[in-house]
Design a protein around this motif. Structure first.
Motif, PDB file in Angstrom:
ATOM      1  N   GLU A 146       2.543   1.655  -3.425  1.00 19.78           N
ATOM      2  CA  GLU A 146       1.838   2.285  -4.555  1.00 19.78           C
ATOM      3  C   GLU A 146       1.155   3.567  -4.375  1.00 19.78           C
ATOM      4  OE1 GLU A 146      -1.229  -1.066  -5.004  1.00 19.78           O
ATOM      5  OE2 GLU A 146      -0.006  -2.100  -6.644  1.00 19.78           O
ATOM      6  N   MET A 147       0.957   3.847  -3.013  1.00 23.20           N
ATOM      7  CA  MET A 147       0.391   5.047  -2.848  1.00 23.20           C
ATOM      8  C   MET A 147       1.440   6.336  -3.036  1.00 23.20           C
ATOM      9  SD  MET A 147      -2.168   6.736  -1.978  1.00 23.20           S
ATOM     10  CE  MET A 147      -3.355   5.916  -1.358  1.00 23.20           C
ATOM     11  N   PHE A 160       0.815  -1.168  -0.105  1.00 19.68           N
ATOM     12  CA  PHE A 160      -0.095  -0.071   0.090  1.00 19.68           C
ATOM     13  C   PHE A 160       0.802   1.045   0.168  1.00 19.68           C
ATOM     14  CE2 PHE A 160      -3.045   2.858   2.589  1.00 19.68           C
ATOM     15  CZ  PHE A 160      -3.793   3.246   1.688  1.00 19.68           C
ATOM     16  N   LYS A 162       1.903   7.192  -6.673  1.00 13.95           N
ATOM     17  CA  LYS A 162       0.723   8.076  -7.020  1.00 13.95           C
ATOM     18  C   LYS A 162       0.457   9.370  -6.686  1.00 13.95           C
ATOM     19  CE  LYS A 162      -1.600   3.958  -9.296  1.00 13.95           C
ATOM     20  NZ  LYS A 162      -2.832   3.167  -9.451  1.00 13.95           N
ATOM     21  N   PRO A 182       0.334  13.227  -5.790  1.00 14.69           N
ATOM     22  CA  PRO A 182       0.433  14.287  -6.750  1.00 14.69           C
ATOM     23  C   PRO A 182       1.698  15.287  -6.466  1.00 14.69           C
ATOM     24  CG  PRO A 182      -1.357  14.718  -5.190  1.00 14.69           C
ATOM     25  CD  PRO A 182      -0.516  13.238  -4.963  1.00 14.69           C
ATOM     26  N   SER A 234      -3.282  17.788  -2.327  1.00 14.77           N
ATOM     27  CA  SER A 234      -4.503  17.661  -1.669  1.00 14.77           C
ATOM     28  C   SER A 234      -5.161  16.260  -1.119  1.00 14.77           C
ATOM     29  CB  SER A 234      -5.594  18.247  -2.523  1.00 14.77           C
ATOM     30  OG  SER A 234      -5.613  17.480  -3.717  1.00 14.77           O
ATOM     31  N   SER A 235      -3.832  15.323  -1.038  1.00 18.83           N
ATOM     32  CA  SER A 235      -4.314  14.125  -0.528  1.00 18.83           C
ATOM     33  C   SER A 235      -3.890  13.947   0.972  1.00 18.83           C
ATOM     34  CB  SER A 235      -3.481  13.156  -1.054  1.00 18.83           C
ATOM     35  OG  SER A 235      -3.596  13.088  -2.765  1.00 18.83           O
ATOM     36  N   GLU A 236      -4.596  13.049   1.588  1.00 18.72           N
ATOM     37  CA  GLU A 236      -4.080  12.745   3.021  1.00 18.72           C
ATOM     38  C   GLU A 236      -4.520  11.500   3.243  1.00 18.72           C
ATOM     39  OE1 GLU A 236      -5.104  15.558   6.676  1.00 18.72           O
ATOM     40  OE2 GLU A 236      -5.956  13.567   7.184  1.00 18.72           O
ATOM     41  N   ILE A 237      -3.502  10.710   3.632  1.00 19.89           N
ATOM     42  CA  ILE A 237      -3.564   9.329   3.599  1.00 19.89           C
ATOM     43  C   ILE A 237      -3.231   8.991   5.191  1.00 19.89           C
ATOM     44  CG2 ILE A 237      -2.639   7.045   3.033  1.00 19.89           C
ATOM     45  CD1 ILE A 237      -2.234   9.672   0.645  1.00 19.89           C
ATOM     46  N   GLN A 238      -4.195   8.347   5.705  1.00 18.93           N
ATOM     47  CA  GLN A 238      -3.950   7.670   7.395  1.00 18.93           C
ATOM     48  C   GLN A 238      -3.576   6.203   7.091  1.00 18.93           C
ATOM     49  OE1 GLN A 238      -7.240   8.472   9.766  1.00 18.93           O
ATOM     50  NE2 GLN A 238      -7.497  10.420   8.939  1.00 18.93           N
ATOM     51  N   MET A 239      -2.362   5.896   7.757  1.00 20.23           N
ATOM     52  CA  MET A 239      -2.049   4.482   7.551  1.00 20.23           C
ATOM     53  C   MET A 239      -1.819   3.856   8.855  1.00 20.23           C
ATOM     54  SD  MET A 239       0.925   3.948   4.537  1.00 20.23           S
ATOM     55  CE  MET A 239       0.602   4.466   3.011  1.00 20.23           C
TER      56      MET A 239
END
Lengths: 380, 380
Positions: B84-85, B81, B88, B90, B110-115
């Motif tokens: 790949e993230m 994850f 991708k 921006p 403008s992306s926020e990913i919680q892992m």
């Protein structure tokens, strides 16, 4: 049969007809390619009974000799072995000689290949098509229309007619529709046709159309589409592509498409695709592909997905022209990506009629494409 | 841990370490990548216990800031994850912030990913290697030597030590040997080493060496190879690649190689490959891959294969310097193609000691490569 033929022409012809060769044919002779040499040229034929393809190599082109014919005749040669061998032969000129019992010898440079040929009399005849309904379309446009609709057909054979694309020709429009139970893709183009040429229940397998697309030449060469009762023929300059028309009545899909929207907005196609693609990475791990879209205000939307094991993705996007009620809606991200991919426009207009009703995606540049996706019913 | 890092550097580092991630790990934490941020830079680690890879991103390069560190620390993130993230995302700058319970937030544009992160304390320690036996080889040469030998190792695990390539360093030569029960590939290169640095039973899995090859930089950058009792470390500028040494004693292969030949000849590599490739097309259909070679006279050989169902392929080739008895010999065409492919020379010298004895292929340009293939015992 005995002739010498230019390798590149033969190779190209084999590549074209080979698309009709199925690896699981019930009729052994259909695992072969039929060659017919006459004084006008060499014709190659392959078929899996659903699709039949015929490709023609002329004796000469622009004054350059392509075929030197010593003796006319026919033979059926094993497709896979023939195709791979011709591609790998060392010389520009390939000699093919058929002798007793269809024993065939192929000579090129220092290579000599003996092939066990089959009797061409046993090869099935191609369908005969009457020339009553013919429509002529530019190759490029045909390719584009197939790309914009064929991806949406049903992959399962539960309802066979849904594995095909419906072609409708009325007096001013040619329209293609592909759909399964979750989405619909529609594209039309202006096309004049007289009353006798019109048709509406011509359904051609999506898989077949994808094979046709690979053969269609680039550019705006004209392609004739000839429609009969149960067969359709796409006629190119030197290729005839026959396909069976799927049986069954295609559902009336026009009722599915909303006439007006409760909410509309315009968004940059690339930005939306990238955002959904990132959300898809997570939703894929959940095996659901579900992504949520929430309209925060009239300028901002949020695309998100979450997984208890992995985490959460939240994407913020700026939209324009958002009119109507602010909605929250969930959908299959894979379907949305497929639809956005074929729209070919920098911006798309997306229309909603509530969080349980179809989502409509249309290019902002006015091309007559319509993509419909059913939302996913979620509780939150 | 909190930092901002350049996307391209992070991406490249992830690609490097990801080669050690196995999809079927028994230890859940090994499905993650460990990140350690310190004042010197960011270190990424991945391991499947056989291979461990560490990649280092410096704070800056050529005066350009790569990492902005706010707080040092460590975390383990789900490899697939995360990989790949990051690819991708921006923006060029990626912010990574680890909070309570290793909850990690990644922000970019403008992306926020919680892992959901894991405790780095649970991550296994990398092997400790004493620096007693070190040999330094140019990256390009190392890659070439691996390509010329690793393909020949055994694919089955029946004799585990044969799934690896044997590395031998004596006082003037570094030699690599790969073999299974049907073929052998050997390559050596001059290399000075003092007595303490010499080794002979260092066997590294062929699969591992292929992964190493993908990471080795192009050009003649120097790579250190550090050998300990059961581990080997390949040290590049910013990458450490650890591999387990396979257990067991590698067979003495020197006895297999004939000292003199009954018959020898020189042939153009490309021509022979193409001829065998065409014969292979037919032998493949027979599921045997057997191709026959017959010396017709001292200038001509014939390569052929046949199938009762499909036919026969006959190739005639001109050879030079054919000395000795005219032979007929059969061999596995796939093995011969593999050997010819890595010889990297316009012409090859092929030596025979009878139709039941090993075939030896060597480049005519003098590069110290030796390929051995056992012939196939046929009755004709």
């Amino acid at each position: 049969m005995k002739l010498t033929v230019n390798k590149d022409f033969l190779n190209e012809s084999i590549q074209h007809v080979a698309k009709a060769i199925s690896s699981r044919t019930t009729l052994p002779i259909l695992s072969g390619i039929k060659l017919d040499a006459s004084f006008s040229g060499l014709t190659l034929t392959a078929s899996d009974t659903d699709i039949s393809i015929q490709s023609f190599i002329p004796m000469e082109q622009e004054g350059k000799e392509i075929i030197r014919l010593t003796q006319k005749g026919s033979v059926v040669l094993p497709a896979k072995f023939f195709m791979e061998m011709i591609r790998k032969l060392p010389s520009d000129h390939i000699e093919i000689e058929v002798s007793q019992q269809f024993q065939t010898v192929i000579r090129a440079g220092s290579s000599e290949i003996q092939m066990v040929g089959l009797d061409p009399e046993e090869y099935p005849l191609l369908p005969e098509i009457e020339e009553d309904k013919t429509v002529t379309v530019a190759s490029d446009l045909l390719k584009t229309m197939i790309r914009q609709t064929a991806f949406a057909v049903s992959a399962t054979e539960a309802t066979p007619v849904l594995t095909g694309v419906q072609w409708i020709l009325n007096n001013d429009t040619l329209k293609l529709i592909g759909c399964d139970r979750h989405r619909l893709a529609q594209r039309h183009t202006p096309m004049e046709a007289d009353e006798n040429a019109q048709f509406s229940n011509v359904v051609i397998s999506g898989r077949t159309l994808n094979e046709l697309s690979k053969i269609l030449p680039d550019g705006n060469t004209l392609v004739d589409m000839v429609v009969s009762d149960n067969q359709v023929l796409f006629r190119m300059e030197r290729i005839l592509f026959y396909s069976r028309i799927l049986e069954g009545t295609y559902p009336d899909t026009s009722k599915l498409i909303p006439k007006s929207f409760q909410t509309q907005m315009v968004v940059r196609t690339r930005e939306l695709m990238d955002a959904i693609d990132r959300a898809y990475l997570l939703s894929r791990e959940e095996r659901s592909n579900i992504v949520r879209m929430a309209m925060i205000d009239h300028e901002t939307i949020e695309v998100s997905s979450s997984s208890t094991e992995l985490g959460k993705v939240t994407e913020t996007l700026v939209v324009s022209g958002l009119e109507g009620e602010l909605l929250k809606i969930s959908f299959n991200s894979k379907y949305m990506l497929d639809a956005l991919k074929v729209v070919d426009s920098d911006k798309v207009r997306i229309g909603f009629t509530g969080s349980m009703s179809p989502i409509i995606i249309q290019p902002e540049d006015g091309t007559p494409i319509l993509q419909l996706i059913l939302p996913y019913r979620t509780t939150n």
